[in-house]
Design an enzyme around this catalytic site. Structure first.
Site, PDB file in Angstrom:
ATOM      1  CE  LYS A  79       7.203  -0.771  -1.472  1.00  0.00           C
ATOM      2  NZ  LYS A  79       7.415  -0.410  -0.052  1.00  0.00           N
ATOM      3  CB  SER A 154       4.777  -2.280   1.987  1.00  0.00           C
ATOM      4  OG  SER A 154       5.736  -1.231   1.898  1.00  0.00           O
ATOM      5  CB  SER A 178       8.065  -1.004   4.218  1.00  0.00           C
ATOM      6  OG  SER A 178       6.827  -0.922   4.859  1.00  0.00           O
TER       7      SER A 178
END
Length: 484
Positions: A79, A154, A178
């Protein structure tokens, strides 16, 4: 059949027998990315030159010394809020579009020790603020099961890349759901570890008391493999817990006889769609057939979780994001003076959702409002934690849905922040309490994945894995793949 349809254990066996090479795995990753990335858009940056060089090194090592490291040769996506030396880390924000870190996050160093191969950096909501990955400053990631729908957020890029078969596993971060929500939306396995179990050093902070790095994988067993590699005390992280990391693989026995499950009535009440509710009830029946028992309980302060979370998370974001001013690193927009430079840089660099949360947090922390909002939210957080403590005195795990619905359509909620925030209603309490939770596939509703959330007591990831693995073994849900 893709190499990534195998478990990590199976891939290691193939490597050991010299039936495949690490270069084959990396080739598979980039081949799939070339085939599906235009439809999914999971990645922000690819590190192909570095990955192929690393693969060649590991192949040479394999021919002489064999497999070393429990993620040896396994391709991973990171990420984009986890810093990677020499590879751009932007947090999907225009403000950091030119930022190239000079060091690795601790989890990235641990993956290096485990000899995994970094394929690239994954798309996300800007600074991890969002539930759909529609807040990225660069691109829109799509759900591999239906490219007209969001992948969750996210960590949308992290979940979509695994679901689409671009990498075998990825790392995400979970502040209010997330990792788990996108895992549920994309039909993969996502774990938020106990707060402090995995180092946050090198994770660009959104809300420091809530953020936690965790793995996204195809199976529970692979998830346990990854957690084994990245968990553990880190002196560079002041919130790191100095606890012993158990052998998570040994907990995957399939035996849940006598296990006591709590099912909060608040997690199956108004707002949870009927098809999601039916899948969770079917999952409970499967666990019951395996010898577990379950009872309905109450987490009475859950209804206040969203309000408390957005005050606390936004307050911490207001403080953490003050460092992004265009002076030391990142993009700078020149103004007439220093203050004007700050204003122009932050106005043009931050997206709307980030600005919204900074403003909310600054207000909650301001003189005259601190006691009424921030302090009150902290008191509510304590009550939410106590709810979990009370339940875990009598039960081994808590089970419910990960998200109240399946993945929603792109654009459906992006202009309605309050409706968007409500999608995290079932995951936020876990972060406020700091306990671990995993989302595992629980079937399809109208062709879209449903996630089952299993919540455990502090540092009891072993029991969470045991229950998740036992359920997974009675189903084929983890074998279902989107048809891109």
């Amino acid at each position: 059949m893709s190499l990534f349809d195998h478990r990590i254990k199976d891939i290691h066996e193939l490597l050991h027998k010299k039936e495949i090479t690490v270069s084959d795995l990396v080739d598979q990753s980039y081949k799939t990315i070339n085939e599906v990335e235009t439809k999914v858009d999971s990645f922000l940056y690819l590190a192909e030159e570095e990955a192929r060089k690393k693969a060649k090194e590991l192949d040479d090592f394999l021919s002489s010394d064999g497999i070393k490291g429990n993620l040896f040769g396994i391709p991973v996506g990171i990420k984009d809020n986890i810093v990677t030396k020499g590879i751009r880390t932007t947090c999907a924000s225009k403000l950091l579009e030119n930022f190239e870190p000079v060091h690795n996050a601790t989890v990235v160093e641990k993956l290096k020790v485990a000899n995994s191969v970094t394929i690239g950096k994954l798309n996300m909501d800007e600074f991890a603020m969002g539930s759909s990955t529609e807040n990225s400053g660069y691109k829109l990631t799509r759900n591999p099961w239906d490219t007209e729908r969001v992948p969750g957020g996210s960590s949308g890029g992290s979940a979509a890349s695994v679901a689409a078969g671009e990498v075998l596993f990825s790392l995400g971060s979970d502040t209010g759901g997330s990792i788990r929500e996108p895992a549920a939306f994309c039909g993969v396995v996502g774990l938020k570890p106990t707060y402090g179990l995995v180092s946050r050093f090198g994770l660009v902070a959104f809300a420091s008391s809530l953020d936690q790095i965790g793995p996204i994988t195809r199976t529970v067993e692979d998830n346990a493999f990854v957690l084994q590699a990245i968990a553990g005390y880190d002196k560079l992280d002041s919130t790191s817990a100095n606890v012993e990391v158990p052998d998570y693989q040994s907990s995957l026995t399939g035996d849940v006889k006598g296990l006591k499950i709590a099912v909060p009535k608040e997690y199956l009440s108004e707002g949870v769609s009927e098809e999601v509710r039916e899948h969770i009830q079917a999952a409970l029946k499967k666990l019951e057939d395996l010898g577990a028992t379950w009872e309905e309980v109450s987490l009475p302060h859950s209804k206040y979780a969203i309000a408390a979370y957005y005050i606390l998370a936004s307050s911490e974001a207001s403080a953490n994001l003050a460092r992004f001013d265009g002076i030391r690193y990142g993009v700078r927009v020149e103004g007439d003076n220093l203050i004007d430079t700050y204003k122009k840089t932050r106005s043009q660099g931050f997206g709307n959702e980030v600005k919204r949360r900074i403003m909310l947090g600054t207000f909650a922390l301001s003189s005259g409002y601190y006691d009424a909002y921030y302090k009150k939210a902290q008191q509510v957080r304590t009550l939410i934690k106590k709810d979990f403590d009370d339940v875990f005195q009598k039960y081994d795990v808590i089970i419910g849905p990960t998200a109240p619905t399946t993945a929603f359509k792109i654009g459906e909620k992006v202009d309605d922040p309050l409706t968007m925030y409500a999608t995290d209603v079932l995951t936020i309490p876990v972060n406020l309490a700091g306990v671990p939770a995993i989302s595992v596939p629980a079937g399809l509703a109208n062709g879209l994945p449903v996630g089952l959330q299993i919540i455990g007591n502090y540092f009891d990831e072993s029991t969470v894995f045991r229950v998740a693995h036992a359920f997974e073994q009675t189903t084929d849900f983890h074998k279902l793949k989107p048809k891109l």
